[in-house]
Write an enzyme that holds these catalytic residues in place. Structure first.
Site, PDB file in Angstrom:
ATOM      1  N   ASN A  42      10.370  -2.089  -4.486  1.00 51.19           N
ATOM      2  CA  ASN A  42      11.372  -1.829  -3.443  1.00 51.19           C
ATOM      3  C   ASN A  42      11.631  -3.104  -2.640  1.00 51.19           C
ATOM      4  O   ASN A  42      10.735  -3.927  -2.422  1.00 51.19           O
ATOM      5  CB  ASN A  42      10.982  -0.653  -2.546  1.00 51.19           C
ATOM      6  CG  ASN A  42       9.604  -0.750  -1.932  1.00 51.19           C
ATOM      7  OD1 ASN A  42       8.690  -1.308  -2.512  1.00 51.19           O
ATOM      8  ND2 ASN A  42       9.449  -0.197  -0.751  1.00 51.19           N
ATOM      9  N   ILE A  43      12.889  -3.247  -2.249  1.00 42.33           N
ATOM     10  CA  ILE A  43      13.343  -4.438  -1.526  1.00 42.33           C
ATOM     11  C   ILE A  43      14.130  -3.957  -0.320  1.00 42.33           C
ATOM     12  O   ILE A  43      15.249  -3.436  -0.459  1.00 42.33           O
ATOM     13  CB  ILE A  43      14.228  -5.330  -2.428  1.00 42.33           C
ATOM     14  CG1 ILE A  43      13.473  -5.728  -3.713  1.00 42.33           C
ATOM     15  CG2 ILE A  43      14.674  -6.577  -1.656  1.00 42.33           C
ATOM     16  CD1 ILE A  43      14.345  -6.387  -4.766  1.00 42.33           C
ATOM     17  N   GLU A  44      13.510  -4.075   0.867  1.00 40.14           N
ATOM     18  CA  GLU A  44      14.139  -3.533   2.080  1.00 40.14           C
ATOM     19  C   GLU A  44      15.044  -4.563   2.742  1.00 40.14           C
ATOM     20  O   GLU A  44      15.091  -5.737   2.361  1.00 40.14           O
ATOM     21  CB  GLU A  44      13.049  -3.047   3.035  1.00 40.14           C
ATOM     22  CG  GLU A  44      12.247  -1.915   2.411  1.00 40.14           C
ATOM     23  CD  GLU A  44      11.250  -1.266   3.356  1.00 40.14           C
ATOM     24  OE1 GLU A  44      10.939  -1.841   4.432  1.00 40.14           O
ATOM     25  OE2 GLU A  44      10.779  -0.168   2.998  1.00 40.14           O
ATOM     26  N   CYS A  53      15.444   0.757  -3.964  1.00 40.10           N
ATOM     27  CA  CYS A  53      14.167   1.345  -4.380  1.00 40.10           C
ATOM     28  C   CYS A  53      13.619   0.643  -5.625  1.00 40.10           C
ATOM     29  O   CYS A  53      14.370   0.021  -6.393  1.00 40.10           O
ATOM     30  CB  CYS A  53      14.345   2.824  -4.707  1.00 40.10           C
ATOM     31  SG  CYS A  53      14.709   3.865  -3.291  1.00 40.10           S
ATOM     32  N   GLU A  55      12.563   1.903  -8.439  1.00 43.15           N
ATOM     33  CA  GLU A  55      13.103   2.415  -9.711  1.00 43.15           C
ATOM     34  C   GLU A  55      14.440   1.757 -10.027  1.00 43.15           C
ATOM     35  O   GLU A  55      14.702   1.340 -11.162  1.00 43.15           O
ATOM     36  CB  GLU A  55      13.327   3.930  -9.636  1.00 43.15           C
ATOM     37  CG  GLU A  55      12.090   4.734  -9.323  1.00 43.15           C
ATOM     38  CD  GLU A  55      11.892   4.964  -7.831  1.00 43.15           C
ATOM     39  OE1 GLU A  55      11.984   3.993  -7.050  1.00 43.15           O
ATOM     40  OE2 GLU A  55      11.630   6.111  -7.453  1.00 43.15           O
ATOM     41  N   CYS A  86      13.571   9.184  -5.189  1.00 37.35           N
ATOM     42  CA  CYS A  86      14.571   9.735  -4.268  1.00 37.35           C
ATOM     43  C   CYS A  86      15.794  10.212  -5.059  1.00 37.35           C
ATOM     44  O   CYS A  86      15.944   9.941  -6.260  1.00 37.35           O
ATOM     45  CB  CYS A  86      14.977   8.691  -3.227  1.00 37.35           C
ATOM     46  SG  CYS A  86      16.129   7.449  -3.851  1.00 37.35           S
ATOM     47  N   CYS A  89      17.864   7.483  -6.853  1.00 38.30           N
ATOM     48  CA  CYS A  89      17.213   6.971  -8.069  1.00 38.30           C
ATOM     49  C   CYS A  89      17.276   7.995  -9.194  1.00 38.30           C
ATOM     50  O   CYS A  89      17.467   7.629 -10.359  1.00 38.30           O
ATOM     51  CB  CYS A  89      15.774   6.571  -7.768  1.00 38.30           C
ATOM     52  SG  CYS A  89      15.681   5.060  -6.779  1.00 38.30           S
TER      53      CYS A  89
HETATM   54  N1  THU Z   1      11.365   4.010  -2.067  1.00 40.02           N
HETATM   55  C1  THU Z   1      11.331   3.640  -3.390  1.00 40.02           C
HETATM   56  O1  THU Z   1      11.143   2.459  -3.702  1.00 40.02           O
HETATM   57  N2  THU Z   1      11.513   4.606  -4.329  1.00 40.02           N
HETATM   58  C2  THU Z   1      11.790   5.912  -4.045  1.00 40.02           C
HETATM   59  O2  THU Z   1      12.163   6.678  -4.926  1.00 40.02           O
HETATM   60  C3  THU Z   1      11.633   6.405  -2.671  1.00 40.02           C
HETATM   61  C4  THU Z   1      11.618   5.358  -1.621  1.00 40.02           C
HETATM   62  C5  THU Z   1      11.194   2.983  -1.041  1.00 40.02           C
HETATM   63  C6  THU Z   1      12.441   2.672  -0.286  1.00 40.02           C
HETATM   64  C7  THU Z   1      11.883   2.130   1.011  1.00 40.02           C
HETATM   65  O3  THU Z   1      11.668   0.732   0.856  1.00 40.02           O
HETATM   66  C8  THU Z   1      10.539   2.814   1.162  1.00 40.02           C
HETATM   67  O4  THU Z   1      10.252   3.388  -0.096  1.00 40.02           O
HETATM   68  C9  THU Z   1      10.514   3.888   2.223  1.00 40.02           C
HETATM   69  O5  THU Z   1      11.528   4.784   2.053  1.00 40.02           O
END
Ligand code: THU
Length: 125
Positions: A42-44, A53, A55, A86, A89
């Protein structure tokens, strides 16, 4: 490639996660039909909606390299919780791998789900 090996690669993937806002580190490992693995994390972003996310990072990396056939994807969270994908994804998986298997960790055990179980009525044009 065993399920255990793919899960291990998903664990490796969250080491590159950029999650300074949620501190929730996610890793994914995507297996192609030819046996190649693409990892993703994941890359915020400070503008939260721009977050990607794990995936989708893995799937978009693979698709952008010309891959189109995928067998399974493993998704794990660093904190040990079950990283159910989520809705966005799941929809992206539905586009590129509607018959795929999704490997998750539930109470430390590898569990296999079909995408159809997780998204029974996925949207397709
Ligand atoms: N996140 C994912 O990488 N995959 C998911 O399917 C659910 C959420 C990440 C996004 C965000 O960086 C962190 O989890 C919190 O929501």
């Amino acid at each position: 490639m065993t399920n255990q090996e793919l899960i291990k690669m998903a664990h490796d993937a969250y080491e590159n996660a950029y999650a300074p806002y949620s501190h929730f580190y996610v890793g994914a490992a995507l297996l192609t039909a030819q046996g190649k693995v693409y990892k993703g994390c994941n890359i915020e972003n400070a503008s939260y909606g721009a977050t990607n996310c794990a995936e989708r990072t893995a799937i978009y990396k693979a698709v952008s390299e010309g891959e189109r056939e995928f067998c399974k994807i493993a998704v794990v969270a660093k904190d040990g919780s079950t990283a159910f994908p989520c809705g966005i994804c799941l929809q992206v998986m539905n586009e590129f791998m509607p018959n795929a298997e999704v490997l998750l960790e539930v109470n430390g055990e590898i569990k296999s789900f079909s995408l159809k179980q997780l998204l029974p009525y996925g949207f397709q044009l």
